[in-house]
Scaffold this active site. Structure first.
Site, PDB file in Angstrom:
ATOM      1  N   GLU A 114     -16.679  44.680 -21.131  1.00 61.29           N
ATOM      2  CA  GLU A 114     -16.136  45.371 -19.942  1.00 61.29           C
ATOM      3  C   GLU A 114     -17.428  46.556 -19.448  1.00 61.29           C
ATOM      4  OE1 GLU A 114     -15.422  44.962 -23.740  1.00 61.29           O
ATOM      5  OE2 GLU A 114     -12.990  44.576 -22.888  1.00 61.29           O
ATOM      6  N   HIS A 149      -6.423  49.996 -31.841  1.00 65.58           N
ATOM      7  CA  HIS A 149      -5.420  49.128 -30.150  1.00 65.58           C
ATOM      8  C   HIS A 149      -4.774  49.697 -30.149  1.00 65.58           C
ATOM      9  CE1 HIS A 149      -8.345  45.758 -31.904  1.00 65.58           C
ATOM     10  NE2 HIS A 149      -7.957  45.352 -30.803  1.00 65.58           N
TER      11      HIS A 149
END
Lengths: 323, 325
Positions: free
Chosen positions: B61, B130
């Site tokens: 990321e 998540h």
């Protein structure tokens, strides 16, 4: 004896390490150098390089290591050298440190203390004056505290290390050199309790960490205007001691909350929202906020205009009184 | 002629709309190309625009956002996908320290016209790492714009506005909304950032909600109507800029406010909205301002537990009943 806040915290870590072999201290430059602010001075000489050690410049590694050590029974104290350096470790904080107890249904506790010098006021370069407490408070699973007095520097450090869950200790770096008497052994109020530092009748001023001293100065100045301010030292940003705040509001009917962090979503917003809900019928005025601005922290030469000061607090106090 | 499309297809349509319009717009992220996105929201874009403008990245990321930032500095308008919003934590240094501050630190000489789009929030049983609703992380950073649409039409219009904005925008797609449908007219859709929308008019209480909570707030308003309580529902749509005017005008009319947040309680956007309204409309308030939120805990993954903690229609109804009584 008279000591600085930095020395009080140092003594707190020292005494915790002496009392319990499982306590470790590590971070960038905390060992040989004794920390960039000398908060960990002499600890490596006293306890050796196995228990007090320097790490590479890898904040994610520091917090990850702390999590692993805590899982194996140690009680690590990790330092983030500056507030703005905690971001590279954000994932370790939010996804792992904050959630392990919950994800393991209570079977794995993480008694980790993370010390973070935070806030502005020392003329530092960019990224070194951040007030990131809003993220920490918003992250469920972390406890967040900030000492505003020398005695709390010692006692809250000890209490954080003794806690079985992760505690973020936000140390007000601009107050490291603030001096006061410290008689040991000292115990102050429980870690997550707010404390009335100065009783008053007209307006409650809530502050923590670096702004406590500013709020006390504002209360002195207010006296000259004929206003009696009650100063509450919040001490803990998560959990927040709602009862003490409501009790104070019942006495004064007015409240101004002070912090360096930007206004949006800051602890002042949380407190204002709580008071609206919990103490609505005691309010003589809305809860007002005296905070940093919703901009990035400015260069050092402008920080005195950015940081909340006595004037900004008293302006809000006056506004509250005008309702 | 409006067609009924899913929130998922709206993502694709929004990206395609902007990429067709402007060659400097490109898409970068994990599995956004060949795989069409882990939620299939970018399916077909690789075929239309080719591998130079739709790029799969390694699972890093930091690299995604670092590349996007560099590209934005040198004249492109990147759309970077972070697969789950929780993963923003792995690259938060780039978001909070670099992107948010570049315009300020360069005295306005360098702007970053980029969009970070990410699948946000709970409801799909994905557990504590998540399922987080992390829009408040972004709202707490001065220098970022923060958008979270609740329906396909708004998604397209606000996404177009985000791409055309010269500053970094965090665009939160609520992942449990991907299969939901809404009517969308043909042709280009562009809306304005920082505008809330009154999705239902009422007179007794104002409910402010965001993303997945908007539909629940509307359902709560239906139930409240049966009890004789008229609720006005505002879809906040964007946290930064925050359309305080629309909210305050509504509260001046209703005198009561309930905010509905999916995120953990402490220091969520509801606290900011409540604080602003209390300050600006103090004399108009007839009762305590109420926040309905997920409790301050990591989100559980078990079906029954996740349903228990996320704000339900019933909890919103209860909050409103309490506010008006």
């Amino acid at each position: 004896m008279t000591v600085t806040l930095a020395q009080a915290i140092n003594r707190g870590i020292h005494d915790a390490m002496e009392a319990d072999d499982r306590v470790l201290m590590f971070g960038e430059d905390v060992g040989k150098l004794g920390g960039v602010f000398r908060v960990t001075d002499t600890l490596q000489e006293t306890f050796g390089t196995d228990r007090v050690y320097d790490t590479p410049l890898a904040e994610s590694g520091i917090i990850g290591t702390a999590i692993g050590l805590a899982m194996y029974g140690f009680r690590p104290v990790a330092e983030m050298q500056f507030d703005g350096f905690a971001y590279p470790a954000f994932e370790q904080f939010t996804s792992h440190l904050a959630k392990m107890r919950n994800r393991s249904r209570g079977r794995v506790k993480l008694p980790v203390t993370v010390r973070i010098p935070f806030g502005g006021g020392i003329g530092a370069v960019e990224h070194h004056s951040e007030s990131p407490e809003t993220y920490w408070a918003h992250t469920a699973g972390l406890k967040v505290v900030s000492p505003g007095t020398v005695a709390d520097g010692y006692a809250m450090t000890r209490a954080a290390i003794a806690a079985d869950d992760p505690v973020i200790v936000l140390e007000p770096k601009r107050r490291y050199w603030m001096k006061d008497d410290l008689e040991l052994p000292v115990t102050t109020e429980p870690l997550h309790k707010a404390v009335v530092r100065r009783p008053g009748t007209d307006v409650t001023v809530v502050a923590y960490g670096p702004m406590l001293k500013t709020a006390m100065e504002a209360a002195d100045a207010a006296e000259e205007e004929g206003w009696s301010l009650e100063v509450v030292d919040l001490r803990s940003l998560s959990p927040i001691d709602t009862d003490t705040l409501v009790a104070s509001l019942q006495r004064t009917g007015r409240m101004v909350v002070v912090h360096e962090a930007a206004q949006s979503l800051g602890p002042a917003a949380e407190i204002a929202a709580r008071m609206q809900q919990e103490a609505f019928y005691h309010l003589e005025a809305p809860i007002l906020r005296a905070t940093g601005y919703d901009t990035p922290y400015p260069p050092a030469m402008l920080e005195e205009f950015w940081l909340p000061d006595v004037d900004r607090i008293l302006d809000r106090v006056e506004e509250a009184l005008d309702y | 002629m409006a067609e009924l499309i899913t929130y998922r297809d709206a993502v694709k349509r929004a990206i395609a709309q902007e990429m067709r319009r402007d060659d400097s717009v490109y898409l970068i992220g994990e599995d956004v190309g060949d795989a069409g996105g882990v939620f299939k929201a970018t399916k077909g874009l690789l075929d239309e625009f080719g591998p130079v403008r739709v790029r799969d990245t390694p699972i890093s990321e930091e690299a995604i956002l670092g590349a996007a930032m560099g590209a934005a500095m040198t004249g492109l308008r990147p759309i970077a996908e972070i697969m789950f919003s929780d993963f923003l934590a792995t690259c938060w240094d780039l978001v909070a320290v670099e992107m948010a501050k570049t315009r300020y630190m360069t005295d306005g000489q360098v702007t970053l016209p980029l969009v970070i789009r990410t699948a946000n929030g709970g409801g799909l049983r994905f557990g504590a790492q998540h399922s987080q609703a992390v829009e408040n992380w972004a709202m707490a950073v001065p220098g970022l714009k923060v958008v979270a649409p609740s329906n396909p039409h708004d998604l397209i219009g606000l996404f177009a506005a985000a791409v055309r904005d010269d500053d970094p925008v965090l665009f939160f797609e609520q992942k449990s909304l991907y299969p939901t449908k809404g009517h969308v007219e043909e042709g280009e859709i562009v809306e304005e950032l920082g505008t809330a929308k009154i999705v239902r008019s009422g007179t007794d209480v104002t409910i402010v909600a965001l993303a997945s909570m908007v539909r629940r707030a509307e359902q709560a308003a239906d139930e409240l109507a049966e009890q004789g309580i008229s609720a006005e529902v505002i879809d906040l749509r964007s946290l930064v800029p925050l359309d305080a005017t629309t909210i305050i005008e509504s509260v001046v009319k209703t005198s009561r406010l309930v905010t509905v947040e999916e995120n953990p309680r402490l220091c969520g956007w509801g606290s900011e909205v409540v604080s602003l309204v209390a300050e600006e409309a103090f004399w108009h308030l007839d009762g305590p301002l109420t926040r309905v939120t997920t409790p301050h805990i990591p989100l559980p993954s078990a079906d029954a537990l996740e349903d228990e903690v996320l704000p339900s229609v019933q909890r919103i109804v209860d909050g409103c009943v309490k506010a008006v009584s």
